[in-house]
Design an enzyme around this catalytic site. Sequence first.
Site: not given
Length: 368
Positions: A38, A136, A264, A313
Amino acid sequence: MPTTKETILEINLSHLEHNYNYLKALIKPETKFLGVVKAFAYGSDAVKVAIKLESLGIDYFAVAYTSEGVMLREAGIETPILVLHPQAVNFDLLTLHHLEPNLYSFRILKKFLDHAKQHRLKKYPIHLKFNTGLNRLGFAKEDITAIVKSITNRNEINVVSLLSHLAATEDVNEKEFTQSQIESFTKITNEFELIHGNVVLKHLLNTSGILNYSEAQFDMVRSGIGIYGFGNDAKFDKALKPIASLKTIISQLHTIKPGESVGYNRAYKAKKMQVTATLPLGHADGIGRHFGNGAGYVTIHGHKAEIVGNVCMDMIMVDVTGIECKEGDEVIIFGELNTAEMLAASSNTISYELLTGISQRVKRYFID
């Protein structure tokens, strides 16, 4: 192997084979092996990984969702594929591609039985999941009689297996709880087979279960993180080989004076003369912002370079003061020596999150 010229995820399929063989050696020859592929095979490449494992004779695959199984079928994978968390809206696609649903509640069981009847399916393979403590997904032990009643004389389906999921197999402090889960699953399967009248496959162990509780292997075991090179324990990690290495290059070097900032929000300010390197990958590639400002590092020519400032990013900046390097040089984000587990730990996360978060825009390069 080409010289690194851009950000790539290098995937070593021979390491995958090593890990598969290592884990197989820990179970009985007759015990089936299910590989969990997966989430793009834990961030690598589900198709390439499945093709390799199929060539090695693996018995089963598991994916989380139907779309992942469809992708494997369209790539030519013929091995049985278990869909661990099927959604009713996808049952048409699921049965069209002969994927096998894991049914975990009366709602999802009824919807699949209705689907099977409507499409006149015959002996379609299904799996039933029971909750033994993870809380779950899964039926309760008290549901067995009602489950058997609902599937009796339903020729559209065939129960292939019963399964559950262990919660803390890697934690030695939870051994008593794990043993209680194993005992609970044993009681559930015995009662189900007695009432249902048929013997089915039973599987419970995950990677850490294989490594720590092999006596509870039942008829099949499931491995996800293990086949990708991690055993959730340093002593097992030594025997396994990470299949993925994230590599990039230095785009630019900067000399930073005392008091100057990097990135930043001026999140990092130099206390002395430093040299930083800007690398072409960031949180859009899977390196989350939690790795910035000293949390996390890369290696350049075998030396650690700490991540400084906020992760951007598409870029990160690292401190290369004292490291002999130049623009264009290779940088290892994680690999065989500085592993994904080590990098993840530096920011209080786990290898699963780091590996599965590697963006699909990062090019994959395969070694076999």
